[in-house]
Design a protein around this motif. Structure first.
Motif, PDB file in Angstrom:
ATOM      1  N   MET A 487       1.154  -1.373   0.138  1.00 11.87           N
ATOM      2  CA  MET A 487      -0.198   0.479  -0.231  1.00 11.87           C
ATOM      3  C   MET A 487       0.776   0.675   0.189  1.00 11.87           C
ATOM      4  O   MET A 487       0.549   2.249  -1.220  1.00 11.87           O
ATOM      5  N   ALA A 488       1.916   1.011   1.201  1.00 15.73           N
ATOM      6  CA  ALA A 488       2.580   2.481   0.467  1.00 15.73           C
ATOM      7  C   ALA A 488       3.606   2.409  -0.599  1.00 15.73           C
ATOM      8  O   ALA A 488       3.382   3.585  -0.848  1.00 15.73           O
ATOM      9  N   GLU A 489       3.586   1.706  -1.273  1.00 14.92           N
ATOM     10  CA  GLU A 489       4.309   1.604  -2.479  1.00 14.92           C
ATOM     11  C   GLU A 489       3.409   2.838  -3.848  1.00 14.92           C
ATOM     12  O   GLU A 489       3.717   3.093  -4.502  1.00 14.92           O
ATOM     13  N   VAL A 490       2.352   2.379  -3.795  1.00 16.72           N
ATOM     14  CA  VAL A 490       1.088   3.009  -4.798  1.00 16.72           C
ATOM     15  C   VAL A 490       1.124   4.150  -4.105  1.00 16.72           C
ATOM     16  O   VAL A 490       1.000   5.010  -4.475  1.00 16.72           O
ATOM     17  N   ARG A 491       0.715   5.156  -2.603  1.00 13.13           N
ATOM     18  CA  ARG A 491       0.644   6.163  -2.426  1.00 13.13           C
ATOM     19  C   ARG A 491       2.065   7.208  -2.681  1.00 13.13           C
ATOM     20  O   ARG A 491       2.040   7.467  -2.958  1.00 13.13           O
ATOM     21  N   PRO A 536      -1.158   3.873   4.482  1.00 17.75           N
ATOM     22  CA  PRO A 536      -0.106   3.920   5.499  1.00 17.75           C
ATOM     23  C   PRO A 536       0.991   5.241   4.826  1.00 17.75           C
ATOM     24  O   PRO A 536       1.514   5.179   3.397  1.00 17.75           O
ATOM     25  N   ALA A 537       1.267   5.550   5.465  1.00 13.88           N
ATOM     26  CA  ALA A 537       2.765   6.906   5.406  1.00 13.88           C
ATOM     27  C   ALA A 537       4.023   5.594   5.638  1.00 13.88           C
ATOM     28  O   ALA A 537       3.832   5.226   6.014  1.00 13.88           O
ATOM     29  N   SER A 538       5.379   6.646   5.449  1.00 14.35           N
ATOM     30  CA  SER A 538       5.934   5.708   5.855  1.00 14.35           C
ATOM     31  C   SER A 538       6.293   6.061   7.231  1.00 14.35           C
ATOM     32  O   SER A 538       5.936   6.953   7.914  1.00 14.35           O
ATOM     33  N   GLY A 539       6.980   5.246   7.874  1.00 15.51           N
ATOM     34  CA  GLY A 539       7.095   4.676   9.440  1.00 15.51           C
ATOM     35  C   GLY A 539       6.005   4.735   9.460  1.00 15.51           C
ATOM     36  O   GLY A 539       5.832   3.563  11.231  1.00 15.51           O
ATOM     37  N   TRP A 540       4.880   3.658   9.090  1.00 21.05           N
ATOM     38  CA  TRP A 540       3.707   3.106   9.723  1.00 21.05           C
ATOM     39  C   TRP A 540       4.259   2.160  10.915  1.00 21.05           C
ATOM     40  O   TRP A 540       3.477   1.466  11.605  1.00 21.05           O
ATOM     41  N   TRP A 541       5.439   1.525  10.667  1.00 13.62           N
ATOM     42  CA  TRP A 541       5.997   0.142  10.687  1.00 13.62           C
ATOM     43  C   TRP A 541       6.376   0.344  12.441  1.00 13.62           C
ATOM     44  O   TRP A 541       6.503   0.008  13.789  1.00 13.62           O
ATOM     45  N   ASP A 542       6.617   2.178  12.306  1.00 11.21           N
ATOM     46  CA  ASP A 542       6.719   2.860  14.665  1.00 11.21           C
ATOM     47  C   ASP A 542       5.301   3.057  14.670  1.00 11.21           C
ATOM     48  O   ASP A 542       6.068   3.572  15.970  1.00 11.21           O
ATOM     49  N   ARG A 543       4.648   2.790  14.480  1.00  6.63           N
ATOM     50  CA  ARG A 543       3.173   2.936  15.169  1.00  6.63           C
ATOM     51  C   ARG A 543       1.960   2.172  15.734  1.00  6.63           C
ATOM     52  O   ARG A 543       0.811   2.191  15.242  1.00  6.63           O
ATOM     53  N   TRP A 544       2.629   0.721  15.553  1.00  7.77           N
ATOM     54  CA  TRP A 544       1.895  -0.439  15.686  1.00  7.77           C
ATOM     55  C   TRP A 544       0.747  -0.026  17.359  1.00  7.77           C
ATOM     56  O   TRP A 544      -0.254  -0.980  16.927  1.00  7.77           O
ATOM     57  N   ASP A 685       8.456  -6.338  14.261  1.00  9.12           N
ATOM     58  CA  ASP A 685       7.645  -6.035  13.204  1.00  9.12           C
ATOM     59  C   ASP A 685       7.577  -5.878  12.423  1.00  9.12           C
ATOM     60  O   ASP A 685       7.753  -4.145  12.889  1.00  9.12           O
ATOM     61  N   ILE A 686       7.626  -5.484  10.982  1.00  7.55           N
ATOM     62  CA  ILE A 686       7.891  -4.479  10.131  1.00  7.55           C
ATOM     63  C   ILE A 686       6.968  -4.211   8.942  1.00  7.55           C
ATOM     64  O   ILE A 686       6.912  -3.252   8.394  1.00  7.55           O
ATOM     65  N   ASP A 687       6.156  -5.420   8.879  1.00  9.89           N
ATOM     66  CA  ASP A 687       5.094  -5.228   8.283  1.00  9.89           C
ATOM     67  C   ASP A 687       4.088  -6.298   8.448  1.00  9.89           C
ATOM     68  O   ASP A 687       3.956  -7.128   9.060  1.00  9.89           O
ATOM     69  N   ALA A 688       2.486  -6.671   8.208  1.00 10.85           N
ATOM     70  CA  ALA A 688       1.652  -7.082   8.009  1.00 10.85           C
ATOM     71  C   ALA A 688       0.302  -7.448   7.149  1.00 10.85           C
ATOM     72  O   ALA A 688       1.100  -6.359   6.487  1.00 10.85           O
ATOM     73  N   GLY A 689      -0.055  -8.208   7.052  1.00 15.55           N
ATOM     74  CA  GLY A 689      -1.280  -8.312   5.689  1.00 15.55           C
ATOM     75  C   GLY A 689      -1.400  -9.023   5.703  1.00 15.55           C
ATOM     76  O   GLY A 689      -1.881  -9.924   5.921  1.00 15.55           O
ATOM     77  N   LEU A 690      -2.877  -8.826   4.203  1.00 21.03           N
ATOM     78  CA  LEU A 690      -3.636 -10.215   4.236  1.00 21.03           C
ATOM     79  C   LEU A 690      -3.231 -10.821   2.486  1.00 21.03           C
ATOM     80  O   LEU A 690      -2.622  -9.271   1.624  1.00 21.03           O
ATOM     81  N   HIS A 691      -2.961 -11.615   2.603  1.00 21.03           N
ATOM     82  CA  HIS A 691      -2.346 -12.186   1.595  1.00 21.03           C
ATOM     83  C   HIS A 691      -3.412 -13.555   0.517  1.00 21.03           C
ATOM     84  O   HIS A 691      -3.909 -14.244   1.386  1.00 21.03           O
ATOM     85  N   ARG A 692      -3.197 -13.328  -0.491  1.00 23.12           N
ATOM     86  CA  ARG A 692      -4.032 -14.176  -1.310  1.00 23.12           C
ATOM     87  C   ARG A 692      -3.579 -15.502  -2.574  1.00 23.12           C
ATOM     88  O   ARG A 692      -2.361 -14.022  -3.016  1.00 23.12           O
TER      89      ARG A 692
END
Length: 967
Positions: A487-491, A536-544, A685-692
């Motif tokens: 998502m951050a890449e698309v943003r 998500p904006a940059s640094g989202w992994w620091d805002r868990w 923890d640096i990322d989370a998500g739904l995978h298909r």
């Protein structure tokens, strides 16, 4: 000047005389019968010691006085403080072996080689450089140290001979710039060899784009013919490629005959001519399929796309094609290597790096400039760019010069007409053979003209080499991930760099030249930028752990909910490893977060669709008199919006909508497998998500890639599970399931050619049965003893990086003491391609690696004579594997796992014997190895279960003797 070291050939030649000059030794004169330059070239060599970090903890030093000595690493470092920077090979690796952080000012022969002989291959070791320069290779560390000055002399000789050639037009200007701005140690030597010791430096030497050719548009190609290639014609072409006096391999001709059937005319739309061909190692399958493929392309006026699995395999295949097209220029016209855009040098990135270059980066940029002026196709990753150049400089100095993040602005780029990618795309349209990888072929065929890179979509004829990898390649190509990184890449692509940092151009920058002419584009663009901030904006992994703020952040809220479910549903595990959880039942936070994100993505999708519609309307408006440049920009922007934004948004919305549906009934076969995952690095923890993923990814491969083609050849040395000896039909059916052939209406033509090798006498297979595979100390001790018994030439394979690193730390000192170099993935500061090149060149070295080295690596001869697995390579337990084990195993889940492990063992075993005179030992350090897995080894191989001591004795005896030791 003190007398030189006896036997160091660079001092002994009578063509030179020595004189001191600014810390260098000048060897004069040097003339080669070319028109005289303003000043004759000369050889100016550094009056410096030569260093070999022979082993961990020891070094060999050749002093300027000619004294050769072996020292402890710390004593060598102390000696260098007095003598000054040394001549060496690969300064970062030498520093690491000496236990220090760096060797500033060192005369690294790799830098000299890359500058003087750009785009030429050489393994980054003294022996590798010697082989590349046709010098006698050194036998040991002492002779290697003595050889280093001679290597420098030969490189400078070759530069002097070619000093008037076109590629060296700016070489003196560039070397002078390195002398003035970066105090490059080799600058004076290079300028002397060029005959321009007083040249003036300029940044113009870095502006390599000035000398690159521009591509030109050509008329559309006429439609291809559909003329067949007969079996007899394929055999004749094969004989022409091999030439007179070539080794006769009847099975190779048989394979060419079978492959020709894939080049028969198609009879019914959607029903390609299919050939499934297994050719045992040594058959010569590459030239076997190249023969009919090249003939079909010449006869019908369309390219054949040859796909393989990895960049390394693409390079190997390209080298094989030199047999078909020996002339480099002809090969460049008729063979094109195609990769993703992220593999190539981006001239805009390079231009911007040159404009703001600090002195510390100029040397790296200069070596790239030298290479860019000589490269065949601009491929930075696995092409003719030596991978070791990147290792000599800080991280990112080279890799950031490629378009790694999809920032290409296409026709808006000032270097677009010289772009390496655009060149390769256009050359591929008129080539005979296009060598790509599985992933690129699948993505291109699936996207078609929507691809955004100027590709024309699917090809008519495909050859899929390494066809046993099609399942895995399709699994990656047709998967989707709704993660923070995606998502951050698309943003980032839509908004560009935020906060004033980075060079990423947002959508507005890509359209800025069009907006004054077409103001109707501005409102949907404004709306798009506003809606993109939901991602998500940059640094989202620091805002868990942050509490929800006043500003809604649907993207980050969904990631936080996904992470909560994973943490709640998984067992307490090692925080260094990733974690995952089933999608259902949903955690209480997930439905609301998913609904909010779905709504936000829909709000983003709407203005993007409107913007794409407006761009296409302008293109299709007969009232618009568009300039060519504007038309290209509009079309490029519309296709890029589709690929970079609308396609991922559509996939994400489909995944989120599925969350509103009730979970499937237990036991129901799904079309897709969905799960939640948490990505970790170094305990964070640096990322989370739904995978298909598709349950069976060969379905989209068959329907979107194979079915539209006219002919498809799928080839491999290991298509079938040859343990199913009593039912060959079952083995073929399993091969068809793994390759997707079963999903096509036409049955495949099957062909199987056995290997010509005598595995029973050329190999020895051992399972060590008296050790604990879970004991790092015992595994390390076993590998150490086996590596010493073979005298090197050993490849150790691991199923986990942590175990690899642990074993490396334990065995490196003992191997060093025995004079056996040890290299390792994830330890040495080198990529896998460089490590393989070193391993191939250094016959008595050892290499530790993981999956990337298990198959697809060609190391013939003594350089690979022992292969040791730390344990059975079972498939990694995961939710995706669990579902496939249930639904794709035909009710035999254990057999499904066995088949994967057996296939991996067979692929690894295939690395041992690459030529008729090879011999090798295969060892499994896993007493738990079931005998049923060993049935996949080549016919005639009878594994022995032995204690470690006996395994070591038999390994040494087998490799030392041409005859098998008694069983």
């Amino acid at each position: 000047m003190p007398a030189p070291c006896q036997g160091a050939g660079w001092w002994s030649t009578h063509a030179f005389r020595r004189s001191a000059h600014h810390g260098f030794v000048r060897l004069l004169p040097l003339r080669y019968g070319v028109p005289p330059a303003p000043q004759p070239p000369s050889l100016l060599l550094p009056d410096a010691p030569a260093l070999i970090a022979a082993t961990h903890g020891a070094a060999v030093l050749l002093t300027p006085d000619g004294e050769l000595s072996t020292l402890r690493a710390r004593d060598a470092v102390e000696a260098l403080r007095e003598m000054g920077p040394p001549i060496l090979v690969h300064a970062p690796a030498m520093a690491k072996r000496l236990g220090i952080s760096s060797l500033p000012g060192a005369y690294d022969l790799l830098e000299l080689f890359a500058f003087a002989l750009p785009a030429q291959p050489a393994p980054p070791t003294p022996r590798g450089l010697a082989l590349a320069l046709d010098l006698p290779p050194p036998e040991d560390a002492e002779s290697a140290a003595a050889l280093l000055p001679e290597i420098a002399t030969e490189i400078l000789r070759r530069l002097a001979r070619a000093r008037n050639a076109q590629p060296n037009r700016d070489a003196a200007m560039l070397a002078a710039r390195l002398r003035d701005a970066a105090h490059w140690p080799w600058a004076d030597a290079v300028l002397a060899a060029l005959g321009q010791p007083k040249a003036r430096g300029s940044n113009d030497g870095l502006k390599v784009w000035r000398t690159l050719a521009e591509w030109e548009e050509a008329a559309p190609a006429p439609p291809p013919s559909s003329l067949p290639v007969t079996a007899a014609e394929a055999r004749t072409r094969l004989a022409e490629i091999l030439g007179d006096g070539a080794e006769q391999r009847p099975s190779q001709g048989d394979f060419a005959s079978a492959a020709s059937m894939a080049f028969a005319p198609r009879e019914v739309p959607g029903e390609p001519q299919l050939v499934l061909a297994e050719a045992g190692t040594g058959t010569g399958k590459t030239l076997g399929y190249v023969a009919p493929a090249s003939l079909w392309a010449e006869r019908n006026g369309a390219p054949v796309w040859i796909a393989t699995y990895t960049r390394n395999l693409q390079r190997q295949l390209d080298q094989e094609l030199a047999r078909l097209y020996p002339d480099p220029e002809e090969r460049r016209r008729k063979v094109v290597i195609r990769k993703g855009r992220e593999n190539y040098l981006c001239l805009l990135n390079y231009d911007e790096a040159v404009s703001g270059a600090m002195p510390a980066r100029i040397v790296a940029l200069a070596l790239v400039a030298r290479w860019a002026g000589a490269t065949r196709d601009g491929d930075l990753m696995g092409g003719d760019f030596p991978g070791w150049i990147s290792e000599l400089f800080p991280a990112g100095a080279i890799s950031l010069l490629a378009d790694r993040r999809g920032e290409c602005i296409h026709s808006a780029c000032p270097h677009w007409k010289r772009c390496f990618v655009e060149h390769s795309i256009r050359r591929a349209q008129t080539a005979n053979l296009v060598v790509a990888n599985h992933a690129l072929v699948m993505v291109q065929a699936a996207l078609g003209p929507r691809g955004g890179d100027g590709e024309t979509g699917a090809a008519l004829r495909y050859v899929f080499d390494e066809g046993h990898h099609l399942f895995d390649a399709a699994d990656g190509a047709f998967a989707a991930a709704l993660s923070g990184a995606e998502m951050a890449e698309v943003r980032r692509w839509l908004l560009g760099s935020e906060g004033g940092r980075g060079r990423a151009r947002g959508l507005r920058r890509r359209l800025e030249e069009l907006l004054p002419q077409y103001p109707t584009l501005i409102p949907p663009l404004d709306h798009t930028e506003q809606m993109a901030r939901a991602l998500p904006a940059s640094g989202w992994w620091d805002r868990w752990e942050d509490a929800p703020g006043d500003t809604p952040r649907p993207g980050e809220d969904f990631l936080r909910a996904a992470r909560a479910q994973v943490l709640a549903r998984t067992a307490e595990a090692d925080p260094l490893y990733d974690a995952e959880a089933d999608l259902h039942p949903l955690h209480e936070d997930v439905p609301a977060a998913a609904a909010a994100l779905e709504e936000a993505l829909q709000r983003l999708q709407a203005p993007l669709k409107h913007l794409e519609k407006l761009l296409n309307e302008i293109l299709e408006d007969p009232e618009q008199e568009l300039e060519t440049g504007d038309r290209i920009r509009l079309d490029t922007a519309a296709r890029a919006i589709e690929r970079r934004a609308l396609i991922p948004l559509g996939a994400w919305l489909a995944m989120l909508r599925q969350l509103r549906e009730p979970p499937p009934e237990p036991g129901t076969r799904p079309l897709f497998v969905d799960w939640l995952a948490l990505t970790r690095r170094e305990g964070r923890d640096i990322d989370a998500g739904l995978h298909r993923h598709w349950l069976d990814p060969t379905v989209p491969f068959a329907t979107q890639v194979a079915a539209p083609a006219h002919g498809v050849l799928i080839a491999s040395a290991t298509l079938r599970d040859n343990s199913v000896k009593r039912d060959p039909e079952a083995a073929w059916r399993e091969a068809e399931a793994r390759t997707g052939v079963q999903h096509l209406p036409n049955p495949a033509i099957r062909a199987a050619l056995p290997s010509p090798f005598d595995y029973a006498n050329q190999t020895l297979a051992i399972v060590v049965e008296d050790m604990n595979r879970d004991s790092p100390g015992q595994v390390a001790a076993a590998m150490q003893q086996l590596f010493l018994a073979s005298g090197g030439g050993a490849l150790g394979l691991f199923t986990a990086i942590r175990r690899l690193r642990d074993v490396h730390a334990r065995i490196a000192p003992a191997l060093a003491e025995a004079g056996i170099p040890l290299y390792a993935q994830h330890v040495d500061a080198m990529d896998s391609a460089t490590l393989i090149d070193i391993f191939r060149a250094e016959e008595d070295s050892c290499l530790l690696g993981t999956d990337a080295l298990r198959d697809g690596v060609d190391v013939p001869g003594r350089a690979l004579r022992l292969l040791v697995f730390d344990r059975v390579p079972w498939p990694r337990p995961s939710i995706l594997h669990r579902e496939r084990r249930i639904h794709l195993s035909g009710g035999r889940p254990t057999a499904y796992d066995d088949g994967i492990a057996r296939h991996r063992l067979r692929q690894a075993f295939g690395r041992l014997i690459r030529r008729a005179d090879d011999r090798g030992v295969f060892v499994l350090l896993d007493p738990r190895t079931p005998s049923r897995l060993l049935g996949g080894l080549p016919e005639g191989v009878v594994p022995r279960r032995l204690g470690l001591a006996e395994a070591v004795r038999q390994t040494a005896a087998f490799l030392a003797s041409p005859a098998l030791p008694p069983g």
